[in-house]
Design an enzyme around this catalytic site. Structure first.
Site, PDB file in Angstrom:
ATOM      1  N   TYR A  96       0.835  -1.212   0.000  1.00  0.00           N
ATOM      2  CA  TYR A  96       0.000   0.000   0.000  1.00  0.00           C
ATOM      3  C   TYR A  96       0.873   1.267   0.000  1.00  0.00           C
ATOM      4  O   TYR A  96       0.634   2.196  -0.780  1.00  0.00           O
ATOM      5  CB  TYR A  96      -0.918  -0.025   1.221  1.00  0.00           C
ATOM      6  CG  TYR A  96      -1.867   1.138   1.320  1.00  0.00           C
ATOM      7  CD1 TYR A  96      -3.039   1.175   0.571  1.00  0.00           C
ATOM      8  CD2 TYR A  96      -1.599   2.210   2.164  1.00  0.00           C
ATOM      9  CE1 TYR A  96      -3.913   2.250   0.661  1.00  0.00           C
ATOM     10  CE2 TYR A  96      -2.470   3.284   2.261  1.00  0.00           C
ATOM     11  CZ  TYR A  96      -3.635   3.291   1.504  1.00  0.00           C
ATOM     12  OH  TYR A  96      -4.491   4.363   1.591  1.00  0.00           O
TER      13      TYR A  96
HETATM   14  N1  LIG Z   1      -9.997   5.856   4.743  1.00  0.00           N
HETATM   15  C1  LIG Z   1      -8.781   6.243   5.037  1.00  0.00           C
HETATM   16  O1  LIG Z   1      -8.384   6.314   6.231  1.00  0.00           O
HETATM   17  C2  LIG Z   1      -7.834   6.646   3.942  1.00  0.00           C
HETATM   18  C3  LIG Z   1      -6.652   7.278   4.310  1.00  0.00           C
HETATM   19  C4  LIG Z   1      -5.779   7.671   3.305  1.00  0.00           C
HETATM   20  C5  LIG Z   1      -6.069   7.446   1.983  1.00  0.00           C
HETATM   21  N2  LIG Z   1      -7.231   6.825   1.657  1.00  0.00           N
HETATM   22  C6  LIG Z   1      -7.496   6.635   0.222  1.00  0.00           C
HETATM   23  O2  LIG Z   1      -8.723   7.236  -0.108  1.00  0.00           O
HETATM   24  C7  LIG Z   1      -9.237   6.613  -1.290  1.00  0.00           C
HETATM   25  C8  LIG Z   1     -10.695   6.307  -1.066  1.00  0.00           C
HETATM   26  O3  LIG Z   1     -10.802   5.285  -0.079  1.00  0.00           O
HETATM   27  P1  LIG Z   1     -11.952   5.251   1.026  1.00  0.00           P
HETATM   28  O4  LIG Z   1     -11.289   5.317   2.344  1.00  0.00           O
HETATM   29  O5  LIG Z   1     -13.013   6.226   0.688  1.00  0.00           O
HETATM   30  O6  LIG Z   1     -12.412   3.723   0.834  1.00  0.00           O
HETATM   31  P2  LIG Z   1     -13.790   3.079   0.395  1.00  0.00           P
HETATM   32  O7  LIG Z   1     -13.527   1.628   0.408  1.00  0.00           O
HETATM   33  O8  LIG Z   1     -14.899   3.623   1.235  1.00  0.00           O
HETATM   34  O9  LIG Z   1     -13.995   3.597  -1.109  1.00  0.00           O
HETATM   35  C9  LIG Z   1     -13.190   3.135  -2.164  1.00  0.00           C
HETATM   36  C10 LIG Z   1     -14.069   2.916  -3.383  1.00  0.00           C
HETATM   37  O10 LIG Z   1     -13.204   2.506  -4.463  1.00  0.00           O
HETATM   38  C11 LIG Z   1     -13.856   1.480  -5.163  1.00  0.00           C
HETATM   39  N3  LIG Z   1     -12.876   0.654  -5.869  1.00  0.00           N
HETATM   40  C12 LIG Z   1     -11.954  -0.180  -5.330  1.00  0.00           C
HETATM   41  N4  LIG Z   1     -11.262  -0.799  -6.296  1.00  0.00           N
HETATM   42  C13 LIG Z   1     -11.765  -0.362  -7.480  1.00  0.00           C
HETATM   43  C14 LIG Z   1     -11.475  -0.632  -8.837  1.00  0.00           C
HETATM   44  N5  LIG Z   1     -10.530  -1.512  -9.191  1.00  0.00           N
HETATM   45  N6  LIG Z   1     -12.177   0.025  -9.794  1.00  0.00           N
HETATM   46  C15 LIG Z   1     -13.163   0.896  -9.457  1.00  0.00           C
HETATM   47  N7  LIG Z   1     -13.488   1.176  -8.197  1.00  0.00           N
HETATM   48  C16 LIG Z   1     -12.797   0.566  -7.210  1.00  0.00           C
HETATM   49  C17 LIG Z   1     -14.605   0.691  -4.091  1.00  0.00           C
HETATM   50  O11 LIG Z   1     -15.638  -0.107  -4.641  1.00  0.00           O
HETATM   51  C18 LIG Z   1     -15.105   1.798  -3.189  1.00  0.00           C
HETATM   52  O12 LIG Z   1     -16.388   2.242  -3.579  1.00  0.00           O
HETATM   53  C19 LIG Z   1      -8.356   5.375  -1.524  1.00  0.00           C
HETATM   54  O13 LIG Z   1      -7.443   5.656  -2.565  1.00  0.00           O
HETATM   55  C20 LIG Z   1      -7.637   5.193  -0.207  1.00  0.00           C
HETATM   56  O14 LIG Z   1      -6.407   4.552  -0.375  1.00  0.00           O
HETATM   57  C21 LIG Z   1      -8.126   6.427   2.596  1.00  0.00           C
END
Ligand SMILES: NC(=O)c1ccc[n+]([C@@H]2O[C@H](COP(=O)([O-])OP(=O)(O)OC[C@H]3O[C@@H](n4cnc5c(N)ncnc54)[C@H](O)[C@@H]3O)[C@@H](O)[C@H]2O)c1
Length: 243
Positions: free
Chosen positions: A147
């Site tokens: 990651y």
């Molecule tokens: N939640 C956290 O603490 C956090 C912290 C830092 C960064 N992020 C980043 O934020 C971004 C959003 O994540 P989130 O926390 O909202 O998670 P989440 O799981 O709520 O949302 C992610 C979405 O991406 C979609 N997805 C996953 N793989 C996919 C693919 N191959 N094609 C199309 N859609 C796909 C999922 O179906 C989901 O709807 C990510 O890039 C994550 O790495 C999250």
């Protein structure tokens, strides 16, 4: 303030968490959103259109971008929020297929989406791309090599893409969220002990909510940030500035 009336945006990961919040905020500011997600749509509104597909599927991306252009004539901004967590193991125990899958979704997905969308933006000499990176591009814990590698690469690629697109008046930036309560993290943060321990690590004293992140994305999509490009903006309640 910000007004996205008459503008068209593509948001990946639009069915949950940060991507969903970005899509909702764009719509509330008057914009039209094309959401891309491997899951079903979470928004049912006239100004929202959904493509259920993977950001790793190059031909589906090309078709989707062409469909959006045929319908709307332009793409004003792209938010690359789709992402997955890693395998949660020390790197020496990771399967190479699992490592590759994280890189394909978190890094190659951003590359492919940006490639096809920027071609349309370059013709108009205007556009905004916002990639969602992570504090894990800069501050590490055990068991996150896949990651962290993908998110570090997103930050580097953001700056490199910004240079390629600067002559075309397209700004590319990333937002690095800290601990944010979303679909990805709900299972952990719903445990009161994990939530409390995590909040102790955050100077602002609370978990981030999707809107805390999407609000920064709105700024980066708007004309208010026209002089910013190639930058990674932390939205983490101060987490990364601590020793
Ligand atoms: N939640 C956290 O603490 C956090 C912290 C830092 C960064 N992020 C980043 O934020 C971004 C959003 O994540 P989130 O926390 O909202 O998670 P989440 O799981 O709520 O949302 C992610 C979405 O991406 C979609 N997805 C996953 N793989 C996919 C693919 N191959 N094609 C199309 N859609 C796909 C999922 O179906 C989901 O709807 C990510 O890039 C994550 O790495 C999250």
């Amino acid at each position: 303030m910000m007004d996205f009336t008459g503008k068209t945006y593509i948001v990946t990961g639009a069915s949950s968490g940060i991507g969903l919040s970005c899509a909702e905020q764009i719509i509330s500011l008057g914009g039209h959103v094309t959401g891309v997600d491997k899951n079903e749509a979470a928004i049912d509104e006239a100004s929202y259109e959904h493509f259920r597909m993977s950001v790793t599927d190059e031909s589906a991306i090309e078709n989707m971008v062409n469909t959006v252009l045929d319908k709307n004539g332009q793409i004003n901004g792209l938010v690359n929020a789709a992402g997955i967590w890693g395998s949660g193991k020390p790197f020496y125990e990771m399967e190479s297929e699992a490592f590759q899958n994280v890189m394909d979704v978190n890094l190659k997905g951003v590359f492919l989406m940006s490639k096809y969308v920027s071609k349309a933006m370059m013709l108009r000499k205007k556009g905004k791309i916002v990639n969602i990176s992570c504090i894990r591009a800069a501050v590490f814990r055990n068991n996150m090599a896949d990651y962290a590698a993908s998110k570090g690469a997103v930050v580097s690629m953001t700056s490199a893409m910004a240079l390629d697109l600067a002559p075309y008046n397209i700004q590319v930036n990333s937002v690095a969220p800290g601990f944010t309560y979303t679909g990805m993290t709900a299972a952990s943060f719903d445990n009161p002990e994990v939530k409390e321990q995590s909040e102790k690590l955050i100077p602002n004293g609370r978990l981030g909510m999707p809107k805390d992140i999407s609000s920064v994305v709105m700024f980066l999509l708007s004309e208010m940030s026209d002089y910013m490009t190639g930058t990674n903006v932390f939205a983490d309640g101060g987490y990364h500035i601590q020793k």
